[in-house]
Design an enzyme around this catalytic site. Structure first.
Site, short mmCIF file in Angstrom:
data_model
loop_
_atom_site.label_atom_id
_atom_site.label_comp_id
_atom_site.label_asym_id
_atom_site.label_seq_id
_atom_site.Cartn_x
_atom_site.Cartn_y
_atom_site.Cartn_z
N ALA A 98 -0.29 -0.48 4.53
CA ALA A 98 0.56 0.51 5.22
C ALA A 98 1.40 -0.24 6.25
O ALA A 98 1.04 -1.35 6.68
CB ALA A 98 -0.28 1.57 5.90
N ASP A 99 2.51 0.35 6.62
CA ASP A 99 3.32 -0.23 7.70
C ASP A 99 2.88 0.30 9.05
O ASP A 99 2.99 -0.40 10.07
CB ASP A 99 4.81 0.06 7.46
CG ASP A 99 5.26 -0.56 6.15
OD1 ASP A 99 5.19 -1.79 6.05
OD2 ASP A 99 5.64 0.17 5.23
N THR A 120 -0.62 -7.27 1.53
CA THR A 120 -2.06 -6.98 1.66
C THR A 120 -2.61 -6.55 0.30
O THR A 120 -3.71 -6.98 -0.09
CB THR A 120 -2.30 -5.87 2.72
OG1 THR A 120 -1.43 -6.09 3.83
CG2 THR A 120 -3.74 -5.89 3.20
N LYS A 179 4.72 4.29 5.02
CA LYS A 179 4.70 3.23 4.02
C LYS A 179 6.09 3.06 3.41
O LYS A 179 6.96 3.88 3.62
CB LYS A 179 3.70 3.57 2.91
CG LYS A 179 2.27 3.55 3.38
CD LYS A 179 1.25 3.90 2.29
CE LYS A 179 1.49 3.25 0.97
NZ LYS A 179 1.60 1.78 1.02
N GLU A 211 3.89 4.60 -5.17
CA GLU A 211 2.63 4.56 -4.40
C GLU A 211 2.11 5.97 -4.18
O GLU A 211 0.92 6.24 -4.33
CB GLU A 211 2.87 3.86 -3.05
CG GLU A 211 3.13 2.37 -3.19
CD GLU A 211 3.54 1.69 -1.90
OE1 GLU A 211 3.44 0.46 -1.83
OE2 GLU A 211 3.97 2.38 -0.96
N GLY A 245 2.60 -4.84 -1.96
CA GLY A 245 2.84 -5.52 -0.68
C GLY A 245 1.92 -6.72 -0.53
O GLY A 245 1.11 -7.01 -1.42
C1 5RP Z 1 5.13 -1.16 0.14
C2 5RP Z 1 4.21 -0.62 1.17
C3 5RP Z 1 3.24 -1.59 1.79
O1 5RP Z 1 1.96 -1.07 1.66
C4 5RP Z 1 3.57 -1.77 3.24
O2 5RP Z 1 4.94 -2.13 3.36
C5 5RP Z 1 2.68 -2.83 3.88
O3 5RP Z 1 3.01 -4.08 3.36
P1 5RP Z 1 2.23 -5.40 3.73
O4 5RP Z 1 0.87 -5.28 3.17
O5 5RP Z 1 3.05 -6.49 3.09
O6 5RP Z 1 2.23 -5.52 5.23
O7 5RP Z 1 4.22 0.53 1.52
O8 5RP Z 1 6.04 -0.19 -0.30
#
Ligand code: 5RP
Length: 226
Positions: A83-84, A31, A94, A103, A29
Site C-alpha cells: 500500500a502507499d 513489496t 493504493k 488490485e 509493486g
Molecule cells: C501498486 C500499488 C502498490 O501496492 C503500492 O504502490 C505500494 O508499492 P510498493 O510496495 O512498491 O511501495 O498499489 O499499484
C-alpha cells in the site's frame, strides 16, 4: 538500521505464514515482488496465483508459479499486496504502481486481504500521497475538472523521466490527485467512482485490509481486523 527494502522483505516473509494452499491473490509493486520471491520458495504448497498486473503475472511465471485467469477461479483465501498509505482503521491508498483497478478486482474475491508494508506507509489521515484515479482517456479533461471542483490539484501521470503518458494494463490513464482532505475515505471512494469516465480510484476503504504486517526496526508488527 534496516533499509526500507529489508523491512519490505521482512513483511514479505511474514506473509508467507498466511499461505495455506489453493490459489493466492497477488498484488503489485516492490513489496509484492518480495512476496512473490518468498512465495516461490513454497510453491509446491499452492495450486497457483491470480495476478493483479501483467508485471506480477510475469514475475510469478518466471518463478514457475501457474497464473490463473480470475474468471476461472472460485475464490481465494488470501490476497497479499502493499500500500502507499494505510490507517489504523485499515483503510488504504493504493495505485502508486498504476495497478489499482486490477488490485481492487482481485482483492474483492479474497476472504482475507493481507497488507504488507514498511512503517513509513502508516498514516493517521490518508491523502498526503496523491490519490491515483484511473480514467478512460477520452474523459481525462472532464474528470480532471470534476476533481478540481473538489479542491484537488490533478496531474496526468507520465512515464518516469519521459513526456509519454503512462498507460495502464487496461489501456487507460492515471490522474494523480493531490490536496484532497480525506477524512471520510469510504464516502470519497464512492463519490469519485460516480464521475463518468472514472474506471476506479486508489481508495481501498470499502474493501479494506484484514491483516496488516508492518515492517519496523524492532521487527514485524501485526494488526488484524476481521
Ligand atoms: C501498486 C500499488 C502498490 O501496492 C503500492 O504502490 C505500494 O508499492 P510498493 O510496495 O512498491 O511501495 O498499489 O499499484
Amino acid at each position: 538500521m534496516a533499509t526500507q527494502d529489508e523491512l519490505k522483505q521482512q513483511v514479505a516473509k511474514a506473509a508467507v505464514e498466511y499461505v495455506k494452499g489453493g490459489i493466492i491473490g497477488v498484488g503489485t509493486g516492490s513489496t509484492a515482488n518480495f512476496f512473490i520471491d518468498e512465495l516461490a520458495k513454497v510453491k509446491a504448497k499452492i495450486d497457483g496465483a491470480v495476478a493483479s498486473s501483467e508485471a506480477t503475472a510475469q514475475r510469478l511465471r518466471n518463478h514457475g508459479i501457474e497464473v490463473f485467469d480470475l474468471n476461472s477461479v472460485d475464490g481465494m483465501e488470501i490476497y497479499v499486496d502493499g500500500a502507499d498509505e494505510i490507517t489504523e482503521h485499515m483503510h488504504m491508498l493504493k495505485g502508486g504502481g498504476g495497478a489499482l483497478t486490477r488490485e481492487k478486482i482481485v482483492a474483492q474475491r479474497a476472504k482475507t486481504f493481507v497488507c504488507i508494508c514498511d512503517g513509513s506507509k502508516q498514516v493517521s489521515v490518508i491523502g498526503k500521497f496523491p490519490l491515483p484515479v484511473e480514467v478512460i482517456p477520452m474523459a481525462q479533461a472532464q474528470v480532471t475538472r470534476a476533481l478540481e471542483q473538489l479542491g484537488a490539484q490533478v496531474t496526468l501521470r507520465k512515464i518516469k523521466g519521459s513526456d509519454q503518458v503512462f498507460v495502464t494494463d487496461n489501456q487507460a490513464w492515471i490522474l494523480d490527485v493531490a490536496g484532497l482532505k480525506i477524512t471520510n475515505p469510504i464516502q470519497l471512494e464512492s463519490e469519485i467512482n460516480q464521475i463518468p469516465g472514472v474506471v476506479c480510484n486508489g481508495l481501498f476503504a470499502r474493501r479494506k485490509a484484514n491483516v496488516l504486517l508492518i515492517g519496523e526496526a524492532a521487527g514485524v508488527r501485526r494488526q488484524t481486523y476481521s
